[in-house]
Enzyme design. Structure first.
Site, PDB file in Angstrom:
ATOM      1  N   ARG A  31       0.832  -1.213   0.000  1.00 50.99           N
ATOM      2  CA  ARG A  31       0.000   0.000   0.000  1.00 50.99           C
ATOM      3  C   ARG A  31       0.859   1.252   0.000  1.00 50.99           C
ATOM      4  NH1 ARG A  31      -2.554  -4.359   1.614  1.00 50.99           N
ATOM      5  NH2 ARG A  31      -4.834  -4.451   1.693  1.00 50.99           N
ATOM      6  N   ASP A 319      -4.057 -15.801   6.308  1.00 50.53           N
ATOM      7  CA  ASP A 319      -2.681 -16.142   5.911  1.00 50.53           C
ATOM      8  C   ASP A 319      -1.959 -17.003   6.941  1.00 50.53           C
ATOM      9  OD1 ASP A 319      -3.038 -14.763   3.558  1.00 50.53           O
ATOM     10  OD2 ASP A 319      -2.108 -12.919   4.281  1.00 50.53           O
ATOM     11  N   ARG A 350      -4.769 -24.083  -0.736  1.00 46.50           N
ATOM     12  CA  ARG A 350      -4.050 -24.333   0.522  1.00 46.50           C
ATOM     13  C   ARG A 350      -4.722 -25.389   1.382  1.00 46.50           C
ATOM     14  NH1 ARG A 350      -2.043 -18.055   1.687  1.00 46.50           N
ATOM     15  NH2 ARG A 350      -0.182 -18.246   0.364  1.00 46.50           N
ATOM     16  N   ARG A 392       3.706 -19.828   1.655  1.00 46.12           N
ATOM     17  CA  ARG A 392       3.229 -20.103   3.018  1.00 46.12           C
ATOM     18  C   ARG A 392       3.168 -21.609   3.304  1.00 46.12           C
ATOM     19  NH1 ARG A 392       2.779 -15.062   4.803  1.00 46.12           N
ATOM     20  NH2 ARG A 392       1.734 -13.562   3.454  1.00 46.12           N
TER      21      ARG A 392
HETATM   22  C1  S3P Z   1      -4.003  -9.160   1.520  1.00 40.69           C
HETATM   23  C2  S3P Z   1      -5.255  -9.633   1.722  1.00 40.69           C
HETATM   24  C3  S3P Z   1      -5.574 -11.074   1.806  1.00 40.69           C
HETATM   25  C4  S3P Z   1      -4.326 -11.913   2.063  1.00 40.69           C
HETATM   26  C5  S3P Z   1      -3.174 -11.501   1.205  1.00 40.69           C
HETATM   27  C6  S3P Z   1      -2.827 -10.040   1.414  1.00 40.69           C
HETATM   28  C7  S3P Z   1      -3.807  -7.698   1.430  1.00 40.69           C
HETATM   29  O1  S3P Z   1      -6.183 -11.484   0.594  1.00 40.69           O
HETATM   30  O2  S3P Z   1      -4.596 -13.277   1.889  1.00 40.69           O
HETATM   31  O3  S3P Z   1      -2.033 -12.284   1.501  1.00 40.69           O
HETATM   32  O4  S3P Z   1      -2.656  -7.227   1.517  1.00 40.69           O
HETATM   33  O5  S3P Z   1      -4.821  -7.002   1.281  1.00 40.69           O
HETATM   34  P1  S3P Z   1      -7.766 -11.245   0.349  1.00 40.69           P
HETATM   35  O6  S3P Z   1      -8.011  -9.814   0.556  1.00 40.69           O
HETATM   36  O7  S3P Z   1      -8.053 -11.646  -1.065  1.00 40.69           O
HETATM   37  O8  S3P Z   1      -8.424 -12.139   1.340  1.00 40.69           O
END
Ligand code: S3P
Length: 433
Positions: A31, A319, A350, A392
């Site tokens: 971000r 995660d 997973r 992971r």
């Molecule tokens: C993430 C959101 C999650 C997560 C990914 C990172 C993020 O995915 O599994 O590793 O940085 O917004 P989802 O938003 O699709 O659940």
């Protein structure tokens, strides 16, 4: 035995002991990189994620006109494009990173031009319809390849939207908010389950105004962003492997410095506490509204208990579920996971891979469409682990291997570099043999 470059042999450990400092959080780094590249001015980030996923984001933003300079192994400077990217005829390569593809699509949809986003084999299998729908409702045109990448965006001015996410996903929410930032009027995203809120906090840090209720977030566009300087907290999802490893060995003690403890991410600490681990947060600080703290953990002498993870918990721990399932055989009462269907559409399926690899190590496990039942009180033996090229899974089974009888060979261990290139070196540092 010859071990190929992409494999790793994990020997059992006697204990886990020591202290660690971990690279920056992957979600926050993505971000900050996207918003720093989009803002006006030059942003500086320290402890930026060292993983390949965030490098994919930086490369895409650079291809779109931002100037990215590495000022150290984990520090970067980004001169932003002040709200207007430069269209590029070359496809933007998102590598293995779903976060990159879904969130950059939200930034690009309101920009005039045509953009093509591609990814590796795993990313090209992952569902993208979930972002096409809201972005098309806002007026953009997205072309997918049978619901997947490669995807092409015909961007242009967008209208705001009132949108309810169909699955709990911070990536979908963020995609819509990034588009809403540039649309004219109020965009609102409703979510049934509160997902990680790094996007909301980062947008505010870069100067945007958002309003939040318990189940929705709204942004009135268009708004401009201005550069920031920030230190990224350590990655809790990376720390999870070490916290789980330490909670398996009576007599263990592990301190992890300055990790992100944003309440929408820190559920793992509650779960480990519920399982009986002794968890202490030594001090807390706040950086751009993101909490960071030092965590100390040790295992209960009687071993971990049992727990059930479903609903909101499953979404917030998404995660961390592979590593929790991988250590579940060593608990006394087992771990039951439900409501985690999303695990099937991550970098790999997973649920299927965790079940397959636990069985390879001799465990009994029941697989469900949306979760797993892993009974406790099981002894595991070393085995050949198929990581499916999923970072992971590779790291989760490296942790299980510490408590197995005999050595374990992790295939596709190099995938750890997607989020955590330092993983195996740090594991050697704290695993006592
Ligand atoms: C993430 C959101 C999650 C997560 C990914 C990172 C993020 O995915 O599994 O590793 O940085 O917004 P989802 O938003 O699709 O659940």
């Amino acid at each position: 035995m010859t071990i190929a470059a992409q494999e790793r042999l994990i020997r059992p450990a006697r204990n886990v002991y020591g202290s660690l400092r971990l690279p920056g959080d992957k979600s926050i780094s993505h971000r900050y990189a996207m918003l720093g590249a989009f803002a006006a001015g030059t942003s500086r980030f320290t402890n930026f994620s060292t993983g390949a996923d965030c490098a994919s984001t930086l490369a895409c933003m650079q291809a779109l006109g931002a100037k990215v300079a590495r000022t150290g192994n984990d520090s970067i400077e980004i001169a932003g494009v002040a709200g207007r990217v430069t269209p590029t005829a070359r496809p933007l390569d998102c590598g293995n990173s779903g976060t990159t593809m879904r969130m950059i699509s939200g930034l690009l949809a309101p920009q005039t031009g045509r953009f093509t986003l591609i990814g590796d084999e795993s990313l090209s299998r992952r569902p993208m319809e979930r972002i096409r729908k809201p972005l098309e409702l806002m007026g953009a045109r997205l072309t997918l390849t049978e619901g997947h990448a490669p995807l092409t965006i015909e961007g242009g001015p967008l209208r705001p939207i009132d949108y309810t996410t169909p699955v709990p996903s911070a990536q979908i929410k963020s995609c819509v908010l990034f588009a809403g930032l540039q649309a004219t009027g109020m965009t609102t995203v409703h979510e049934a389950v509160r997902t990680r809120d790094h996007t909301e906090l980062a947008l505010r840090a870069f100067g945007a105004t958002l309003t939040r209720t318990s189940a929705s977030v709204s942004i009135a566009g268009p708004q401009r962003l201005r550069a920031i300087d920030a230190a990224v907290p350590g990655d809790l999802s990376s720390a999870a492997f070490f916290l789980c490893a330490a909670s398996l060995f009576p007599g263990s003690s592990l301190v992890v410095d300055s990790i992100g403890l944003n309440p929408t991410r820190a559920t793992l600490l509650d779960v480990l506490t519920a399982l009986g681990a002794r968890v202490a947060v030594l001090h807390l600080e706040e950086k751009h509204a993101e909490l960071a703290g030092t965590v100390q953990i040790s295992a209960p002498p009687e071993g971990l208990g049992s727990t059930e993870i479903c609903g909101v918990l499953a979404a917030q721990l998404i995660d961390e579920l592979p590593v929790l399932a991988a250590i579940a055989p060593f608990t006394r009462g087992g771990i039951r996971i439900r409501g985690a269907r999303e695990l099937r559409v991550k970098e790999s399926d997973r649920i299927a891979l965790v079940a397959k690899n636990l069985r390879a190590m001799g465990a009994e496990v029941a697989e469900f469409e949306d979760g797993l039942d892993v009974p406790g009180g099981q002894a595991l033996h070393g085995a050949v682990i198929d990581s499916g090229g999923d970072h992971r899974i590779a790291m989760a089974f490296s942790v299980a291997a510490l408590r197995a009888e005999g050595d374990t060979l992790i295939q596709g261990a190099d995938s750890a570099a997607i989020s955590f290139p330092e993983f195996f070196n740090l594991l050697d540092l704290v695993a006592e043999r």
